[in-house]
Design an enzyme around this catalytic site. Structure first.
Site, mmCIF file in Angstrom:
data_model
loop_
_atom_site.group_PDB
_atom_site.id
_atom_site.type_symbol
_atom_site.label_atom_id
_atom_site.label_comp_id
_atom_site.label_asym_id
_atom_site.label_seq_id
_atom_site.Cartn_x
_atom_site.Cartn_y
_atom_site.Cartn_z
ATOM 1 C CB CYS A 2 -0.858 0.056 1.261
ATOM 2 S SG CYS A 2 -1.965 -1.347 1.417
ATOM 3 N NE ARG A 27 4.458 1.451 -1.181
ATOM 4 C CZ ARG A 27 5.665 1.005 -0.862
ATOM 5 N NH1 ARG A 27 6.692 1.366 -1.597
ATOM 6 N NH2 ARG A 27 5.848 0.230 0.165
ATOM 7 C CD1 TRP A 75 -2.160 -5.265 -4.557
ATOM 8 C CD2 TRP A 75 -1.688 -6.346 -2.646
ATOM 9 N NE1 TRP A 75 -1.955 -6.589 -4.856
ATOM 10 C CE2 TRP A 75 -1.664 -7.272 -3.712
ATOM 11 C CE3 TRP A 75 -1.438 -6.798 -1.351
ATOM 12 C CZ2 TRP A 75 -1.384 -8.624 -3.523
ATOM 13 C CZ3 TRP A 75 -1.160 -8.146 -1.168
ATOM 14 C CH2 TRP A 75 -1.135 -9.039 -2.241
ATOM 15 C CG ASN A 99 2.866 -0.436 3.180
ATOM 16 O OD1 ASN A 99 2.368 -1.462 2.743
ATOM 17 N ND2 ASN A 99 4.129 -0.105 2.965
ATOM 18 N N GLY A 100 1.127 -2.547 5.400
ATOM 19 C CA GLY A 100 1.689 -3.695 6.114
ATOM 20 C C GLY A 100 0.569 -4.633 6.541
ATOM 21 C CD GLU A 481 11.644 -11.512 -15.825
ATOM 22 O OE1 GLU A 481 11.384 -12.284 -14.887
ATOM 23 O OE2 GLU A 481 11.174 -10.365 -15.911
ATOM 24 C CE LYS A 485 8.157 -8.963 -16.396
ATOM 25 N NZ LYS A 485 9.085 -8.721 -15.328
ATOM 26 C CD GLU A 488 4.620 -8.881 -13.579
ATOM 27 O OE1 GLU A 488 5.573 -9.159 -14.329
ATOM 28 O OE2 GLU A 488 4.765 -8.275 -12.509
ATOM 29 C CG HIS A 504 11.575 -35.633 -20.340
ATOM 30 N ND1 HIS A 504 11.959 -36.949 -20.451
ATOM 31 C CD2 HIS A 504 12.604 -34.907 -20.861
ATOM 32 C CE1 HIS A 504 13.164 -37.021 -20.999
ATOM 33 N NE2 HIS A 504 13.572 -35.792 -21.264
ATOM 34 C CE LYS A 602 8.485 -1.922 -9.743
ATOM 35 N NZ LYS A 602 8.759 -2.756 -10.918
HETATM 36 O O1 M6R Z 1 11.446 -5.303 -5.494
HETATM 37 P P1 M6R Z 1 11.856 -6.733 -5.734
HETATM 38 O O2 M6R Z 1 12.830 -6.840 -6.843
HETATM 39 O O3 M6R Z 1 12.320 -7.418 -4.502
HETATM 40 O O4 M6R Z 1 10.523 -7.441 -6.201
HETATM 41 C C1 M6R Z 1 10.491 -8.821 -6.398
HETATM 42 C C2 M6R Z 1 9.255 -9.232 -7.159
HETATM 43 O O5 M6R Z 1 8.101 -8.902 -6.441
HETATM 44 C C3 M6R Z 1 9.175 -8.565 -8.546
HETATM 45 O O6 M6R Z 1 10.315 -8.823 -9.287
HETATM 46 C C4 M6R Z 1 7.944 -9.086 -9.322
HETATM 47 O O7 M6R Z 1 8.096 -10.429 -9.625
HETATM 48 C C5 M6R Z 1 7.738 -8.253 -10.580
HETATM 49 N N1 M6R Z 1 6.453 -7.623 -10.550
HETATM 50 C C6 M6R Z 1 7.782 -9.014 -11.829
HETATM 51 O O8 M6R Z 1 7.695 -8.199 -12.952
#
Ligand code: M6R
Length: 607
Positions: A2, A27, A75, A99-100, A481, A485, A488, A504, A602
């Site tokens: 948040c 956030r 969030w 936030n938390g 990765e 992407k 996501e 397999h 994020k």
């Molecule tokens: O801030 P961080 O790099 O620790 O975040 C880790 C993950 O939450 C972050 O990389 C997440 O997987 C991304 N949204 C992916 O695009």
């Protein structure tokens, strides 16, 4: 997870808080709200939905004239996104944004016999009630927050107003970030510096247990016992424009476009006498030469960067690398001790699971190194040594430039380690340094310049329900990765496989409607990749190759994107950029909100 912001000063507080909330939306963006002192009384506006909705509501009221206000963008963790669960929460005289996660909120609610007083399903409202009961008992705001904090288990960054203390906002933090922003016409509290960059670059990062009070006249900081303390004022190196979209439609694309510059900015200061070095980061060749094993712990995209580190380290330095998922690490009693080096990779430097792993490793005496983008973040502060990436603020939820810069830095780190261990010569280190600092930005730039070609590929595949990614060696890790992407931001189901593993089991999922993106940058693996592509093609599967320009795939693939000719060592990183752009175009063609994908945030500051 948040975002919180508060301002008390001589200027328009509502405008500043709304501005800050827009930049904190990365956030969390499922509900928002603000509280403001208006004529000595607290006025709140909150709603499910994004900050724009709260803004609209404020306009409909004819605006809120205030010099002291705070806000929240959420969030959801406890209680669905709804008007009533939105922050601020008010209990008695206490107004709270949080936030938390308050882990013991149910026990606390029972202890306080609070059921009848609670309107929402949130843990935050229980925290507000806890603070309010303390305030009622002692009448002193700092004492009340300190007393209440002792009862709270979990993580928090709080912004607190007391209805009978107009003009003041209080802050407190544990395991969630909180800064004080200091400007000429007033003071801020915020989850991070980007929220206040438009108004000031001067900030103080609070540490766990600390509290603060801001007002138009100044700020005070207190330790966990409530004693006043002084802390150093830092100056942010980012400017406000860096955290804005500029002329781009989306932050994600802007951030991809910034990759060449971000790579240069990160590596250039570390080049000494033509060779990359980490001595200025506090990591000298003796430490590197003594490294016997490296454990990398991270989440999501940052963990995928760790896998790239594994590939390069094992190959170049013959150092075994174990890459762990941060959320699993501490629950399996990891084998780690004083002989080990543990690296945490994190863009934000605030990811709760990564932070917990770092703390465990430190408890066990391991040497800890953090690879972090946000200066002064908690992980950066707590690690023994920090290597900063200089990617600038990354706002889009999908990590792009942070990843490519992490990969480039890790390759540089592996190269220096290899030299320290004399598995490569100084001449070779210098040659590779030049490849990294000059060829890599150029090749990345060239891929970005050919975005239209990737758009054409995206048009072929955007309506698929499932897309596979395959690759071998480093390409397999890039595939991980690339697949993350895509899912996501486009919501297409996707999986990544080491290409040889497909037969397999997974091959049974291949149909003419299930395209596969095949990454092929390793010449020594071309033949094997071709076999895997043929296995797919002969079952009717369509393949899109992201490959070296001499990859001999003929008509076994439906289409291909030839990577610019460059040193094979960096080609997987260049391929990653191409895959980011492909995912971006696919998501746009599907009408997705690429910068704020559903259900995500994020900065993941809860475990
Ligand atoms: O801030 P961080 O790099 O620790 O975040 C880790 C993950 O939450 C972050 O990389 C997440 O997987 C991304 N949204 C992916 O695009």
């Amino acid at each position: 997870m948040c975002g919180i912001i508060g301002y008390s000063g001589r200027s328009d507080a509502t405008g500043r808080v709304i501005d800050g909330l827009y930049s904190l939306e990365y956030r969390g963006y499922d509900s928002a709200g603000i509280a403001a002192f208006v004529g000595g009384e607290v006025k709140t506006v909150k709603s499910e939905g994004r900050v724009a909705r709260v803004c609209e509501m404020i306009k409909n009221f004819g605006g809120i004239k205030s010099n002291c206000a705070m806000g929240h963008t959420r969030w959801a963790t406890h209680g669905a996104p709804s008007d009533v669960n939105s922050h601020p929460h008010i209990c008695g005289k206490t107004v709270l944004v949080h936030n938390g996660i308050i882990e013991n909120y149910a026990e606390l609610a029972a202890e306080l016999d609070a059921k009848a007083d609670l309107l929402s399903q949130t843990d935050t409202e229980v925290a507000a009630l806890t603070i309010d009961r303390s305030y009622f008992e002692c009448g002193d705001p700092i004492k009340a927050i300190a007393e209440a904090s002792k009862k709270l288990a979990g993580s928090y960054a709080f912004g607190i107003m007391f209805a009978d203390l107009p003009g003041s906002i209080f802050g407190a933090k544990k395991d969630s970030p909180l800064i004080i922003g200091i400007s000429d016409d007033g003071n801020f509290i915020a989850s991070d510096i980007t929220a206040v960059l438009k108004y000031t670059k001067k900030y103080i990062a609070l540490s766990d247990g600390e509290m603060c009070r801001i007002s138009a006249d100044g700020y005070e900081i207190f330790d966990a016992l409530g004693a006043p303390i002084k802390k150093e004022i830092c100056t942010a190196t980012w400017n406000a424009e860096a955290a804005e979209r500029g002329g781009y439609d989306h932050f994600m694309y802007k951030e991809i476009a910034e990759e060449p510059t971000a790579i240069k900015k990160t590596l250039a200061p570390r080049v000494k006498g033509g060779a990359v070095a980490f001595a200025d980061d506090g990591i000298d060749d003796i430490m590197l030469s003594e490294m016997k094993k490296l454990t990398v712990v991270a989440c999501g995209t940052a963990r995928h960067a760790g896998l790239i580190a594994k590939y390069y380290f094992e190959r170049l330095c013959r150092v075994p690398v174990c890459v762990d998922i941060a959320s699993e690490f501490r629950y399996r009693d990891p084998i780690i001790d004083a002989d080990d080096t543990l690296m945490i990779i994190s863009q934000s430097g605030e990811t709760a699971d990564s932070l917990a792993a770092l703390r465990l490793a430190r408890e066990r005496g391991a040497k800890t190194v953090a690879l972090v983008n946000v200066i002064g973040s908690t992980i950066a502060r707590e690690a023994d040594t920090v290597i900063y990436t200089h990617a600038g603020p990354e706002i889009a939820v999908a990590s792009t430039k942070a990843y490519t810069v992490q990969a480039a830095t890790l390759l540089a780190f592996a190269l220096r380690t290899a030299y320290a261990k004399r598995t490569i010569s100084f001449e070779e280190l210098k040659r590779c340094t030049s490849v990294l600092t000059s060829e890599l930005p150029k090749a990345t730039e060239s891929v970005i310049g050919r975005s239209a070609e990737l758009y054409e590929a995206a048009r072929k595949y955007f309506s698929a329900d499932d897309i596979f990614y395959i690759g071998r060696g480093a390409d397999g890790y890039i595939a991980d990765e690339a697949s993350l992407k895509l899912k996501e931001i486009s919501y297409i189901h996707s999986e990544a496989y080491a290409a040889g593993e497909l037969k397999h089991g997974t091959l049974s999922l291949i149909t003419p409607k299930t395209p596969t993106v095949a990454l092929a940058t390793r010449r020594s693996l071309f033949e094997k990749m071709m076999s895997n592509i043929r296995e797919i093609a002969s079952r009717g599967g369509k393949v899109f190759a992201v490959c070296a320009d001499d990859f001999p795939c003929g008509d076994a693939v439906e289409a291909r994107f030839d990577l610019p000719a460059c040193d094979e060592m960096i080609m997987p990183i260049v391929a990653a950029t191409a895959c980011q752009i492909l995912a971006y175009h696919i998501a746009i063609l599907r009408g997705c909100d690429v910068d704020k994908p559903r259900n995500l945030a994020k900065s993941v500051t809860v475990e």
